[in-house]
Design a protein around this motif. Structure first.
Motif, PDB file in Angstrom:
ATOM      1  N   GLU A  41      -8.750  11.106   5.090  1.00 18.89           N
ATOM      2  CA  GLU A  41      -7.685  12.086   4.939  1.00 18.89           C
ATOM      3  C   GLU A  41      -6.324  11.417   5.038  1.00 18.89           C
ATOM      4  N   GLY A  42      -5.295  12.148   4.616  1.00 20.79           N
ATOM      5  CA  GLY A  42      -3.949  11.652   4.791  1.00 20.79           C
ATOM      6  C   GLY A  42      -3.423  11.972   6.175  1.00 20.79           C
ATOM      7  N   PRO A  43      -2.364  11.302   6.604  1.00 22.91           N
ATOM      8  CA  PRO A  43      -1.775  11.598   7.921  1.00 22.91           C
ATOM      9  C   PRO A  43      -1.234  13.027   7.970  1.00 22.91           C
ATOM     10  N   PHE A 103       5.808   2.624   9.061  1.00 21.16           N
ATOM     11  CA  PHE A 103       4.695   2.960   9.947  1.00 21.16           C
ATOM     12  C   PHE A 103       4.288   1.788  10.820  1.00 21.16           C
TER      13      PHE A 103
ATOM     14  N   TYR B  35       2.627   5.715  -0.900  1.00 16.67           N
ATOM     15  CA  TYR B  35       2.332   4.731   0.128  1.00 16.67           C
ATOM     16  C   TYR B  35       0.979   4.082  -0.167  1.00 16.67           C
ATOM     17  N   GLN B  37      -2.164   2.197   1.821  1.00 17.06           N
ATOM     18  CA  GLN B  37      -2.732   1.959   3.143  1.00 17.06           C
ATOM     19  C   GLN B  37      -3.984   1.105   3.009  1.00 17.06           C
ATOM     20  N   PRO B  43       0.249   2.971   6.659  1.00 12.43           N
ATOM     21  CA  PRO B  43       0.738   3.069   5.277  1.00 12.43           C
ATOM     22  C   PRO B  43       1.993   2.227   5.063  1.00 12.43           C
ATOM     23  N   GLN B  44       2.088   1.649   3.861  1.00  8.62           N
ATOM     24  CA  GLN B  44       3.261   0.864   3.470  1.00  8.62           C
ATOM     25  C   GLN B  44       3.961   1.592   2.321  1.00  8.62           C
ATOM     26  N   LEU B  88      -6.166   2.711   0.098  1.00 11.64           N
ATOM     27  CA  LEU B  88      -5.987   4.155  -0.024  1.00 11.64           C
ATOM     28  C   LEU B  88      -4.536   4.392  -0.430  1.00 11.64           C
ATOM     29  N   LEU B  90      -1.581   6.929  -0.899  1.00 13.87           N
ATOM     30  CA  LEU B  90      -1.174   8.236  -0.393  1.00 13.87           C
ATOM     31  C   LEU B  90       0.102   8.705  -1.061  1.00 13.87           C
ATOM     32  N   PHE B 105       1.451  14.853   3.523  1.00 13.91           N
ATOM     33  CA  PHE B 105       0.655  13.870   2.807  1.00 13.91           C
ATOM     34  C   PHE B 105      -0.555  14.513   2.147  1.00 13.91           C
ATOM     35  N   GLY B 106      -0.937  13.943   1.005  1.00 15.24           N
ATOM     36  CA  GLY B 106      -2.202  14.293   0.392  1.00 15.24           C
ATOM     37  C   GLY B 106      -3.333  13.510   1.044  1.00 15.24           C
ATOM     38  N   SER B 107      -4.562  13.784   0.590  1.00 16.94           N
ATOM     39  CA  SER B 107      -5.732  13.093   1.151  1.00 16.94           C
ATOM     40  C   SER B 107      -5.922  11.697   0.581  1.00 16.94           C
TER      41      SER B 107
END
Lengths: 113, 114
Positions: A41-43, A103, B35, B37, B43-44, B88, B90, B105-107
């Protein structure tokens, strides 16, 4: 070099225990956010803090922004299995035109029933 | 109220290929950020789009490009894929009115490069 350092990296505790995770930097942030992320999932945003020394409470979670706006902590009281996840802190650096979230690597929390 | 929608959810590509990922922002949001990840990392930031323009860019090579459409949806394109691009991806949306409330954020899209 990581701008935001989170500690500990991993934490495994029993249900009902208290815990604190930290987010530290040598840089000043205009605001800092905490997110929780579950696998696949996303944050998901938990809180935003913007004022040095600010304390915010969200049920059993207490967030604090350092006076100098360089660090933050998240304290969880009486942890529950549903608190399991990756806790990420993210900050926005001051300055016009600064929109990106920076982050940390996160703290992976496991709460054992 | 639909949140951020990303497609596809999973993708496998071969080194050297090109890929396009898609994102629809949360209703009422007009700003989209992307982003990357990697496993075990936070995440970057890749870039942010606002008013169909790239407003800010992170430390990513030109192989990463994007676009925002008039309906605020966005695409992320990656050319000449490398194994290290496996991650991943995002998408996060926001609006000036909700700026202090953080990003939604999305999944994510899980990209695997083989």
């Amino acid at each position: 070099t990581q701008l935001l350092e989170q500690s500990p990296q991993f934490l495994s505790i029993q249900e009902g225990e208290n815990l604190t995770v930290y987010c530290n930097s040598s840089s000043v942030f205009s605001s800092l956010q905490w997110y929780r992320q579950e696998p696949g999932e996303g944050p998901v945003l938990l809180v935003t803090v913007v004022t040095g020394g600010e304390v915010k409470k969200l049920k059993r979670l207490t967030f604090q922004f350092g006076d100098a706006r360089k660090d933050s902590s998240l304290h969880i009281t009486a942890a529950q299995p549903g608190d399991t996840g990756l806790y990420l802190c993210a900050g926005i650096l001051p300055g016009a035109g600064s929109y990106q979230l920076t982050f940390g690597k996160g703290t992976k929390l496991s709460v054992i029933p | 109220d639909a949140g951020v929608t990303q497609s596809p959810t999973h993708l496998i590509k071969t080194r050297g290929q090109q890929v396009t990922l898609r994102c629809s922002p949360k209703s009422g949001h007009d700003t989209v950020s992307w982003y990357q990840q990697a496993l075990g990392q936070g995440p970057q930031f890749i870039f942010q789009y606002y008013e169909e323009e790239e407003r800010q860019r992170g430390n990513f090579p030109d192989r990463f490009s994007g676009h925002q459409f008039p309906n605020y949806s966005s695409e992320l394109n990656v050319n000449a894929l490398l194994l290290g691009d496996s991650a991943l991806y995002l998408c996060a949306s926001s609006s000036p009115q909700s700026y202090g409330d953080g990003y939604t954020f999305g999944s994510g899209t899980r990209l695997t490069v083989v």
